[in-house]
Write a protein that holds these residues in place. Structure first.
Motif, short mmCIF file in Angstrom:
data_model
loop_
_atom_site.label_atom_id
_atom_site.label_comp_id
_atom_site.label_asym_id
_atom_site.label_seq_id
_atom_site.Cartn_x
_atom_site.Cartn_y
_atom_site.Cartn_z
N LEU A 31 0.83 -1.21 0.00
CA LEU A 31 0.00 0.00 0.00
C LEU A 31 0.86 1.26 0.00
O LEU A 31 0.52 2.25 -0.64
N ASP A 32 1.99 1.22 0.71
CA ASP A 32 2.90 2.37 0.74
C ASP A 32 3.41 2.70 -0.67
O ASP A 32 3.47 3.86 -1.07
N ILE A 33 3.76 1.65 -1.41
CA ILE A 33 4.27 1.86 -2.78
C ILE A 33 3.15 2.33 -3.70
O ILE A 33 3.34 3.20 -4.55
N GLU A 34 1.96 1.76 -3.51
CA GLU A 34 0.83 2.13 -4.36
C GLU A 34 0.42 3.59 -4.16
O GLU A 34 -0.04 4.25 -5.10
N LYS A 35 0.59 4.10 -2.94
CA LYS A 35 0.31 5.52 -2.69
C LYS A 35 1.23 6.39 -3.52
O LYS A 35 0.82 7.40 -4.10
#
Length: 302
Positions: A31-35
């Motif tokens: 999720l951190d990367i997708e943000k």
């Protein structure tokens, strides 16, 4: 996003296979990367994770700082640092664009703690004598086990009958990263597990694949973590407990009460399954009363 997908999938495999992380933890890292990917798409920045630089990362951090608190920012920065460290490890990059990115300073956040009286009241609020005593017996057993053994909610719902070694006074727990540990279990907690296991569980329509799962829902399947959260939330509302609590509150209370009654940090660390005792020191808050008792009891010049 297409330029990032192969790297994200490779990173997920690394987290799962080499680091042995759970699906939930891997999802949080992803999720951190997708943000970051969403920010790049919205700003029409077409760049791969191999080419992105610290200036673009800094723009992203500034962007999220307007929407989330310092703790969430720090978590996202930590996740991205892990991802870019992996890219360096795999020789996709020579350096990390996160090197000059500093996480915001955050204070230590300590979860709420329940007193022994609070725990007794919560368990006492479980509705026996009504139509479904089976569910009540299960819920009492679960809360006694959460508190009596200091388990994470994921460890509770994954607990198996084959993990119970009552003759030896232990249960086997599979924790983060599939690491196993043996946790001592007292007679009090054993009693309520046995009441449920012997009198309630055999009456459920146990589904295939759940024959060894200890705690089951009424359909004979493993309970979800969300269901345990809901059970505890309803009990707290029932007794008008003015605290925001979760299953993790029982784990924190377990550790705190052990410490206050004289247990050493090393023993608590082993029971909680913390890799580092530093985690235990942060996790278990020390109040002034307890510290004063330690000085009075153990210092040679008391």
């Amino acid at each position: 996003m297409n330029k990032w997908l192969p790297f994200i999938k490779s990173y997920q495999s690394y987290l799962r296979i080499e680091r042995g992380l759970s699906a939930n933890t891997i999802n949080n890292y992803t999720l951190d990367i997708e943000k970051l990917c969403l920010f790049l798409d919205e700003n029409q920045i077409d760049i791969s994770p191999v080419k992105i630089d610290s200036e673009q990362i800094q723009q992203f951090i500034y962007h999220i700082s307007k929407a989330v608190n310092a703790r969430s920012q720090a978590r996202t920065i930590s996740g991205l640092k892990s991802f870019f460290s992996y890219l360096i490890f795999e020789d996709y990059r020579k350096d990390s664009p996160m090197e000059l990115i500093e996480a915001p300073k955050i204070g230590r956040k300590l979860p709420a703690t329940l007193s022994v009286q609070d725990i007794d009241r919560l368990i006492g609020a479980i509705g026996f004598g009504k139509k479904d005593n089976n569910e009540a017996e299960r819920n009492r057993s679960m809360l006694e086990t959460l508190y009596g053994c200091g388990l994470r909610v994921s460890e509770l719902v994954d607990l198996k009958i084959s993990d119970l070694f009552f003759d030896e006074g232990f249960i086997r727990i599979t924790g983060k990263g599939n690491k196993q540990r043996f946790v001592p279990i007292g007679n009090h907690t054993q009693k309520y597990i046995e009441l449920y296991r012997v009198n309630v569980r055999p009456n459920l329509p146990i589904q295939k694949g759940h024959e060894d799962t200890l705690y089951l829902n009424r359909r004979g399947r493993k309970l979800t973590r969300a269901m345990v959260f809901t059970i505890i939330k309803k009990l707290a509302e029932k007794i008008n407990l003015n605290k925001s609590i979760s299953p993790h509150t029982f784990r924190h209370s377990f550790a705190t009460h052990l410490l206050e009654n004289g247990a050493d940090l090393r023993s608590i660390q082993l029971m909680l399954g913390h890799e580092s005792i530093t985690t235990t020191e942060i996790y278990v808050h020390l109040d002034r009363k307890h510290l004063a008792q330690v000085i009075n009891a153990f210092h040679p010049r008391k």
